[in-house]
Design a protein around this motif. Sequence first.
Motif, PDB file in Angstrom:
ATOM      1  N   GLU A 107      -7.956  -1.135  -3.232  1.00 45.20           N
ATOM      2  CA  GLU A 107      -6.531  -1.365  -2.958  1.00 45.20           C
ATOM      3  C   GLU A 107      -6.014  -2.564  -3.751  1.00 45.20           C
ATOM      4  OE1 GLU A 107      -6.437   0.408   1.623  1.00 45.20           O
ATOM      5  OE2 GLU A 107      -6.653  -1.748   1.270  1.00 45.20           O
ATOM      6  N   VAL A 167       1.428   2.010  -3.493  1.00 43.97           N
ATOM      7  CA  VAL A 167       0.220   2.610  -4.070  1.00 43.97           C
ATOM      8  C   VAL A 167       0.147   4.097  -3.701  1.00 43.97           C
ATOM      9  CG1 VAL A 167      -2.306   2.594  -4.068  1.00 43.97           C
ATOM     10  CG2 VAL A 167      -1.048   0.435  -4.054  1.00 43.97           C
ATOM     11  N   LYS A 168       0.505   4.415  -2.465  1.00 42.28           N
ATOM     12  CA  LYS A 168       0.486   5.815  -2.018  1.00 42.28           C
ATOM     13  C   LYS A 168       1.468   6.651  -2.826  1.00 42.28           C
ATOM     14  CE  LYS A 168       0.754   8.661   2.159  1.00 42.28           C
ATOM     15  NZ  LYS A 168       0.973   8.662   3.634  1.00 42.28           N
ATOM     16  N   ILE A 180       0.829  -1.193   0.000  1.00 44.00           N
ATOM     17  CA  ILE A 180       0.000   0.000   0.000  1.00 44.00           C
ATOM     18  C   ILE A 180       0.873   1.257   0.000  1.00 44.00           C
ATOM     19  CG2 ILE A 180      -1.731   1.313   1.290  1.00 44.00           C
ATOM     20  CD1 ILE A 180      -2.779  -1.145  -0.172  1.00 44.00           C
ATOM     21  N   CYS A 213     -13.158  -0.465   0.023  1.00 47.88           N
ATOM     22  CA  CYS A 213     -11.786   0.042   0.136  1.00 47.88           C
ATOM     23  C   CYS A 213     -10.772  -1.058  -0.157  1.00 47.88           C
ATOM     24  CB  CYS A 213     -11.541   0.613   1.530  1.00 47.88           C
ATOM     25  SG  CYS A 213     -12.489   2.116   1.897  1.00 47.88           S
ATOM     26  N   THR A 250      -6.094   8.593  -4.323  1.00 43.08           N
ATOM     27  CA  THR A 250      -6.951   7.447  -4.028  1.00 43.08           C
ATOM     28  C   THR A 250      -6.759   6.976  -2.600  1.00 43.08           C
ATOM     29  OG1 THR A 250      -7.117   6.671  -6.309  1.00 43.08           O
ATOM     30  CG2 THR A 250      -7.328   5.007  -4.587  1.00 43.08           C
ATOM     31  N   VAL A 251      -5.512   6.929  -2.132  1.00 43.24           N
ATOM     32  CA  VAL A 251      -5.245   6.491  -0.750  1.00 43.24           C
ATOM     33  C   VAL A 251      -5.930   7.431   0.235  1.00 43.24           C
ATOM     34  CG1 VAL A 251      -3.438   6.180   0.986  1.00 43.24           C
ATOM     35  CG2 VAL A 251      -3.093   5.334  -1.345  1.00 43.24           C
ATOM     36  N   ASN A 252      -5.853   8.732  -0.010  1.00 46.09           N
ATOM     37  CA  ASN A 252      -6.511   9.698   0.881  1.00 46.09           C
ATOM     38  C   ASN A 252      -8.029   9.571   0.811  1.00 46.09           C
ATOM     39  OD1 ASN A 252      -4.039  10.698   1.654  1.00 46.09           O
ATOM     40  ND2 ASN A 252      -4.096  12.452   0.285  1.00 46.09           N
ATOM     41  N   ARG A 307      -5.448  -1.501  -7.380  1.00 46.36           N
ATOM     42  CA  ARG A 307      -4.215  -0.749  -7.578  1.00 46.36           C
ATOM     43  C   ARG A 307      -2.978  -1.647  -7.440  1.00 46.36           C
ATOM     44  NH1 ARG A 307      -6.749   2.355  -9.984  1.00 46.36           N
ATOM     45  NH2 ARG A 307      -7.098   4.575  -9.551  1.00 46.36           N
ATOM     46  N   ILE A 359      -1.656   8.972  -4.500  1.00 46.47           N
ATOM     47  CA  ILE A 359      -1.959   9.423  -3.144  1.00 46.47           C
ATOM     48  C   ILE A 359      -3.396   9.921  -3.012  1.00 46.47           C
ATOM     49  CG2 ILE A 359      -1.151  11.790  -3.496  1.00 46.47           C
ATOM     50  CD1 ILE A 359      -0.005  11.638  -0.629  1.00 46.47           C
ATOM     51  N   ALA A 377      -9.121   6.642   2.866  1.00 50.73           N
ATOM     52  CA  ALA A 377      -9.042   6.959   4.296  1.00 50.73           C
ATOM     53  C   ALA A 377     -10.280   7.724   4.744  1.00 50.73           C
ATOM     54  CB  ALA A 377      -7.778   7.768   4.575  1.00 50.73           C
TER      55      ALA A 377
END
Length: 239
Positions: free
Chosen positions: A131, A61-62, A58, A127, A68-70, A134, A66, A73
């Motif tokens: 993940e 991925v970030k 992950i 979620c 998408t990661v945010n 990605r 970033i 969250a």
Amino acid sequence: HNKGLCFLRPPAEGDASATAQLRFFGTLLGLAMRSDILLPLPLLPSVWKMLTGTPVTIADVKDVDILTVNFLARVRDAADEPELASLFSSVVPAAFVFTSLADNTEVELIPGGRQLPVTMANREEFCRRVEELRLKELSEGPQVTAVMAGFLEQVPVDVPRITTWSELQVRCCGHATISLPMLKAHTRLQTGVPAATVAMFWACLDKFTQLQLRKFVRFAVAQERLPNVCPCVQAGVDA
């Protein structure tokens, strides 16, 4: 990309030109490794992990996406259904679909995902599925096949299996940071140069920034980075 580094975007389905370019890129990497002619490429770790079969995480991925990661969250932190619904829009519908890295087309996260709304009850699964999408795109996408095809034209097939991703990065690109002690240890000085001149030379380089050191190395040896192992270690001081 983040941090000023790049990743390999998957080509759109049927894009033969992009696939050919990725294969050629893999060929260049293989040639760099074989010839010790370094390519100072600003690539994210996920690219090198892709080539060596190292699992991406992950964190990778970030580095690539970033936003998408945010977003995920915020989905996980939503307090109720209205707050959860407010996070979605016509661009990101509240259903089990998400955009691909290749061309931003919608991808169903599960069969029938377009008809399955995201709710407080299933948001964690949503979620997790994003993940997984990605992670799969970074490690198993068509860009992996294309780059590896070109890379293995130049190096033995076992090389990716016995090399760590960080070792491969250094073999192809050299060290991003110029080590002055290494440069000093592997520099041949012309006979007869006064010791005082040599001392002033190294004192001057010691005050250089990394950018200035890279420019000096480029001026001296036509490349901006130092190799993983100096040629003189393997071939003698005349290398």
